[in-house]
Design an enzyme around this catalytic site. Structure first.
Site, PDB file in Angstrom:
ATOM      1  CG  HIS A  79      -2.046  -0.607   0.978  1.00 43.46           C
ATOM      2  ND1 HIS A  79      -1.588  -2.029   1.638  1.00 43.46           N
ATOM      3  CD2 HIS A  79      -3.431  -0.811   0.690  1.00 43.46           C
ATOM      4  CE1 HIS A  79      -3.338  -2.909   1.069  1.00 43.46           C
ATOM      5  NE2 HIS A  79      -3.801  -1.902   0.481  1.00 43.46           N
ATOM      6  CE  LYS A 125      -3.616  -0.616   4.520  1.00 42.53           C
ATOM      7  NZ  LYS A 125      -5.124   0.195   5.629  1.00 42.53           N
TER       8      LYS A 125
END
Ligand SMILES: NC(=O)c1ccc[n+]([C@@H]2O[C@H](COP(=O)([O-])OP(=O)(O)OC[C@H]3O[C@@H](n4cnc5c(N)ncnc54)[C@H](OP(=O)(O)O)[C@@H]3O)[C@@H](O)[C@H]2O)c1
Length: 261
Positions: free
Chosen positions: A154, A158
């Site tokens: 990600h 995040k």
């Protein structure tokens, strides 16, 4: 199908508004939001960059639901119980995508499902559902002798790990191998891998929206089952498919797996 949105001016609400324009026979009839929303009283189409739609964001949930067949909810956990009660009273099917539901919200959705169809999922992506099914299928077919590891990738912003999707994939593995031991990373002298380990690793960086790979590692071969999100519309797309599926269904609880048939 007449659709109401709960949490209409949020990221997901606006993404659904944009995608809904490409769904035939679908009309957005209501756009509910919180009374503190700075985007209150604004035309939903203008907020979504589409031009005027004639549907205005409103804190009045009951009137926003009027005439709808289905409501799609991407709001906040504390708002879900009252939505479920009102939608049930007005006979409106509920697609609920809001995360981290508390016990009151879950109870209210259960109660609502006695009178209207309800589909709740923390992950509305159809592709992730199919990946989870593929993982289950592969593990059943392969039997023991294949080690399972999950890697999720990600963007750098995040703030939590593992991702909700990785958790969904762990669930899929546990359906076939209920005794696996989830292991979040390895460091130092950890010893040789044991059969009951399930490694789950988070990689962070750049602007990656979300990639997930489940490795099935055997002797002399390996399978890599991967899902890659190319933009954030995947959840909105799944929610719209769920709403189309739910319209006209009998009361009860439904899942994304049902939408796929
Ligand atoms: N299931 C899935 O696949 C999936 C995918 C993506 C996101 N999610 C979840 O969906 C939820 C929304 O995500 P998002 O990215 O769209 O968040 P967001 O941009 O913060 O939007 C949430 C919207 O809900 C509104 N809201 C807050 N309280 C409300 C109330 N009492 N009644 C009606 N509306 C209310 C917010 O208004 P204010 O700005 O005034 O607070 C905001 O406009 C989160 O829980 C997120 O984790 C789930």
């Amino acid at each position: 199908m007449k659709l109401a949105l709960h949490g209409a001016s949020g990221r997901m609400g606006l993404s659904i508004t944009r995608l809904a324009q490409h769904v035939p026979d679908l009309e957005i009839v209501g756009a509910a939001t919180s009374s503190a929303d700075p985007l209150l009283g604004r035309d939903l189409g203008e907020l979504a960059g589409l031009g005027t739609l004639g549907v205005v964001t409103s804190p009045d949930l009951a009137s926003s639901l009027l005439g709808a067949d289905v409501v799609i909810d991407f709001s906040t956990a504390s708002a879900v119980a009252s939505l479920a009660q009102l939608a049930a009273r007005q006979g409106i099917a509920i697609v609920c995508g809001t995360s981290n539901l508390d016990a009151a919200a879950k109870r209210a959705l259960d109660k609502a499902s006695e009178v209207v169809p309800v589909l709740q999922s923390g992950n509305m992506s159809l592709g992730v559902q199919v990946l989870a099914e593929a993982v289950e299928h592969a593990l059943r077919r392969l039997g023991l002798g294949y080690d399972v590891e999950i890697v999720e990738l990600h963007h750098r912003k995040k703030i939590d790990a593992p991702s909700g999707t990785a958790a969904r994939l762990v669930e899929a593995v546990k359906k076939v191998r209920p005794t696996v031991r989830e292991l979040r990373g390895r460091d130092g002298e950890v010893g040789a891998r044991t059969d009951d380990e399930l490694g789950v690793f988070g990689v962070r960086g750049g602007d990656v929206i979300g990639d997930h790979t489940v490795y099935l590692l055997g002797d002399g071969e390996r399978l890599e089952l991967t899902h890659r999100a190319s933009n954030r519309d995947l959840f909105a797309h799944g929610a719209l498919r769920a709403a189309q599926f739910l319209a006209g269904k009998p009361p009860g609880r439904y899942a994304i797996a049902d939408v796929l048939g």
